[in-house]
Write a protein that holds these residues in place. Sequence first.
Motif, PDB file in Angstrom:
ATOM      1  N   ARG A   1     -10.081  -0.788   2.512  1.00 42.58           N
ATOM      2  CA  ARG A   1      -9.483   0.308   1.745  1.00 42.58           C
ATOM      3  C   ARG A   1     -10.523   1.400   1.539  1.00 42.58           C
ATOM      4  O   ARG A   1     -11.663   1.118   1.161  1.00 42.58           O
ATOM      5  CB  ARG A   1      -8.966  -0.189   0.399  1.00 42.58           C
ATOM      6  CG  ARG A   1      -7.804  -1.176   0.501  1.00 42.58           C
ATOM      7  CD  ARG A   1      -7.292  -1.555  -0.884  1.00 42.58           C
ATOM      8  NE  ARG A   1      -6.146  -2.462  -0.812  1.00 42.58           N
ATOM      9  CZ  ARG A   1      -6.253  -3.784  -0.816  1.00 42.58           C
ATOM     10  NH1 ARG A   1      -7.449  -4.359  -0.861  1.00 42.58           N
ATOM     11  NH2 ARG A   1      -5.162  -4.540  -0.757  1.00 42.58           N
TER      12      ARG A   1
ATOM     13  N   GLU B   1     -18.095  -6.803   5.994  1.00 42.12           N
ATOM     14  CA  GLU B   1     -18.784  -6.182   4.858  1.00 42.12           C
ATOM     15  C   GLU B   1     -19.766  -5.110   5.308  1.00 42.12           C
ATOM     16  O   GLU B   1     -19.935  -4.086   4.630  1.00 42.12           O
ATOM     17  CB  GLU B   1     -19.482  -7.259   4.034  1.00 42.12           C
ATOM     18  CG  GLU B   1     -18.504  -8.167   3.281  1.00 42.12           C
ATOM     19  CD  GLU B   1     -19.199  -9.265   2.493  1.00 42.12           C
ATOM     20  OE1 GLU B   1     -20.422  -9.486   2.736  1.00 42.12           O
ATOM     21  OE2 GLU B   1     -18.527  -9.907   1.654  1.00 42.12           O
TER      22      GLU B   1
ATOM     23  N   ARG C   1     -17.174 -12.359   7.855  1.00 39.99           N
ATOM     24  CA  ARG C   1     -17.433 -11.738   6.557  1.00 39.99           C
ATOM     25  C   ARG C   1     -18.620 -10.793   6.644  1.00 39.99           C
ATOM     26  O   ARG C   1     -18.577  -9.667   6.130  1.00 39.99           O
ATOM     27  CB  ARG C   1     -17.682 -12.810   5.491  1.00 39.99           C
ATOM     28  CG  ARG C   1     -18.015 -12.242   4.118  1.00 39.99           C
ATOM     29  CD  ARG C   1     -18.096 -13.351   3.084  1.00 39.99           C
ATOM     30  NE  ARG C   1     -16.791 -13.944   2.851  1.00 39.99           N
ATOM     31  CZ  ARG C   1     -15.896 -13.469   2.000  1.00 39.99           C
ATOM     32  NH1 ARG C   1     -16.170 -12.353   1.300  1.00 39.99           N
ATOM     33  NH2 ARG C   1     -14.734 -14.074   1.830  1.00 39.99           N
TER      34      ARG C   1
ATOM     35  N   GLU D   1       0.821  -1.211   0.000  1.00 39.74           N
ATOM     36  CA  GLU D   1       0.000   0.000   0.000  1.00 39.74           C
ATOM     37  C   GLU D   1       0.856   1.263   0.000  1.00 39.74           C
ATOM     38  O   GLU D   1       0.356   2.355  -0.271  1.00 39.74           O
ATOM     39  CB  GLU D   1      -0.928   0.003   1.215  1.00 39.74           C
ATOM     40  CG  GLU D   1      -1.952  -1.124   1.230  1.00 39.74           C
ATOM     41  CD  GLU D   1      -2.977  -1.014   0.114  1.00 39.74           C
ATOM     42  OE1 GLU D   1      -3.302   0.136  -0.278  1.00 39.74           O
ATOM     43  OE2 GLU D   1      -3.448  -2.054  -0.371  1.00 39.74           O
TER      44      GLU D   1
ATOM     45  N   ALA E   1      -8.758  -9.092   7.245  1.00 36.44           N
ATOM     46  CA  ALA E   1      -9.552  -8.167   6.436  1.00 36.44           C
ATOM     47  C   ALA E   1      -8.713  -6.939   6.129  1.00 36.44           C
ATOM     48  O   ALA E   1      -8.080  -6.371   7.026  1.00 36.44           O
ATOM     49  CB  ALA E   1     -10.831  -7.766   7.159  1.00 36.44           C
TER      50      ALA E   1
ATOM     51  N   ASP F   1     -14.029  -0.410   0.846  1.00 36.52           N
ATOM     52  CA  ASP F   1     -14.028  -1.729   0.231  1.00 36.52           C
ATOM     53  C   ASP F   1     -13.280  -2.666   1.171  1.00 36.52           C
ATOM     54  O   ASP F   1     -12.387  -2.223   1.916  1.00 36.52           O
ATOM     55  CB  ASP F   1     -13.335  -1.707  -1.130  1.00 36.52           C
ATOM     56  CG  ASP F   1     -14.080  -0.851  -2.146  1.00 36.52           C
ATOM     57  OD1 ASP F   1     -15.322  -0.811  -2.085  1.00 36.52           O
ATOM     58  OD2 ASP F   1     -13.411  -0.224  -3.001  1.00 36.52           O
ATOM     59  N   VAL F   2     -13.611  -3.965   1.141  1.00 34.89           N
ATOM     60  CA  VAL F   2     -12.946  -4.897   2.045  1.00 34.89           C
ATOM     61  C   VAL F   2     -12.548  -6.155   1.290  1.00 34.89           C
ATOM     62  O   VAL F   2     -13.280  -6.643   0.425  1.00 34.89           O
ATOM     63  CB  VAL F   2     -13.848  -5.254   3.252  1.00 34.89           C
ATOM     64  CG1 VAL F   2     -15.118  -5.972   2.814  1.00 34.89           C
ATOM     65  CG2 VAL F   2     -13.070  -6.078   4.280  1.00 34.89           C
ATOM     66  N   GLU F   3     -11.338  -6.634   1.609  1.00 37.92           N
ATOM     67  CA  GLU F   3     -10.799  -7.883   1.056  1.00 37.92           C
ATOM     68  C   GLU F   3     -10.577  -8.845   2.217  1.00 37.92           C
ATOM     69  O   GLU F   3      -9.813  -8.548   3.137  1.00 37.92           O
ATOM     70  CB  GLU F   3      -9.488  -7.597   0.318  1.00 37.92           C
ATOM     71  CG  GLU F   3      -8.781  -8.813  -0.231  1.00 37.92           C
ATOM     72  CD  GLU F   3      -7.435  -8.473  -0.837  1.00 37.92           C
ATOM     73  OE1 GLU F   3      -6.566  -9.376  -0.888  1.00 37.92           O
ATOM     74  OE2 GLU F   3      -7.229  -7.308  -1.241  1.00 37.92           O
ATOM     75  N   ILE F   4     -11.232  -9.992   2.169  1.00 36.05           N
ATOM     76  CA  ILE F   4     -11.222 -10.933   3.296  1.00 36.05           C
ATOM     77  C   ILE F   4     -10.442 -12.189   2.919  1.00 36.05           C
ATOM     78  O   ILE F   4     -10.613 -12.744   1.836  1.00 36.05           O
ATOM     79  CB  ILE F   4     -12.663 -11.299   3.712  1.00 36.05           C
ATOM     80  CG1 ILE F   4     -13.401 -10.049   4.201  1.00 36.05           C
ATOM     81  CG2 ILE F   4     -12.661 -12.371   4.795  1.00 36.05           C
ATOM     82  CD1 ILE F   4     -14.874 -10.249   4.412  1.00 36.05           C
ATOM     83  N   SER F   5      -9.575 -12.621   3.816  1.00 37.09           N
ATOM     84  CA  SER F   5      -8.823 -13.861   3.622  1.00 37.09           C
ATOM     85  C   SER F   5      -8.424 -14.391   5.001  1.00 37.09           C
ATOM     86  O   SER F   5      -9.196 -14.259   5.955  1.00 37.09           O
ATOM     87  CB  SER F   5      -7.600 -13.613   2.739  1.00 37.09           C
ATOM     88  OG  SER F   5      -6.955 -14.827   2.436  1.00 37.09           O
TER      89      SER F   5
END
Length: 460
Positions: free
Chosen positions: A300, A255, A251, A62, A297, A264-268
């Motif tokens: 952004r 969200e 999740r 980032e 998570a 925005d969210v990226e989940i792993s």
Amino acid sequence: MSSRPEIDPNDSPELLSHSTLPQDVGAPEVSMVEESTVTGVTFTPELWMQRRHWALDVLRREGVRSVLDIGCGPGSLLETLVVPPSTIREPPILSEQSKDDEDVSSQGGELFIQRLGGLDVSPSVITSALKTLAPPTNSTIPRWEPLHTELWLGGIEKYNAKLEGYEAIVLLEVVEHLDPDVLNRFGVVTFGTYRPKVLLVTTPNFDFNAKFPRAEEHDFAKKGFVDPTGRTDRVFRHSDHKLEMTGAEFRGWAEAEAANWGYDVEISGVGVSSQPSYYPSDDPSQPGQPIYASQTAIFRLATGLPLRSPRSVRTVELPFMPNSGESSHPHKLAGKFIHPSNAPGDGRKSPPGDAINIVKECYQRWNIGEVSLDELWGVHEISGRCAGSKRYLVSVLGGFGDCPSIQGSSDDFEVKMEKGQGLRVRWRGFTPVQQASKAEDSWGKVIPPRQGDEGQSGGW
């Protein structure tokens, strides 16, 4: 540089009295999932290390310049973030053939932090974190630009105007420790008010707890910890956990927070154990997703406006209530420091010929014709002559990839990439100097006669 905090009394709340802090702090409690004697599973690398590596990797990608570690504890993540980068802030050196190559892209794996902060609610960890954020007394590691650090004692649910402006906020294994009313204010304070460019969260995955011994078989309730809030009958990994979410619950929570606040969210996740398990796939032809020990998570900041208003977080100065503004917020400032720049050189790039001569002197002194670029960079006279720019050094040595040679550079050197070793520099015309042995070997040599023995013959 003095290790005493630099405090402006007109700009900061009350300085925390260090004499009130615990000095003898016991070892932190370890989550049951990280105790192989309980779960029967192991992690390589260890789970805490995987979480830290994940956070550092995201922060590098980032390109953030300021980081606030909420729930910093004794400073485990801070001790890595406070380390100065080896160069000035500049793009990594990438190969023209394969910019996605792992060895090449790793050259840019540094953080260029200007501002670093920590916040924790526990007084027991402040002393250790304070030592981490204070400037070292006798450091020989070059720092190319100043770093400002600060440490606060207080809860995440309280707004602190001094914590605004951070590009990144990190919470590693924190949200599961929050009481329900505190967790409800998490999004209001972090997303709604501080509004970082990126926010990172890790938290235990309750689905992974299936790896624990069955309660009816091993009396697991005595090893785990029953939900202290009484909301569920779940058994948690840690005595202080107030919440452990399943993958679906996490999740849904992430969200919803992202939608509320314009992110925005990226989940792993991180932490696949030595005995991996998988969520079944909706498509039988596709493999299942691994069940990670820790869920992750990445939030952004998006372009949209938040759906909720955080105005209630801020306090206002009231004429009939003196000191009701931010100067009275409950956070206590434990320390505020400046790590000054101490880089070698005068901040200007030397002519290419001067840098080349110093490089050749190093090869001759080391009596070797090829070394890694990092070994050369470790010579402060070289990095100082390049004003902290490793790209300038590569350009002087003939260039590589997206870092072309410059006027006055040398054809005597070859900069190349070797898999697993990174960039290396070979001096094409290097001639090693034969080192004289300490004890000359006389085997096979004619021994001159002793004085006075000339003309005499030996025999029996």
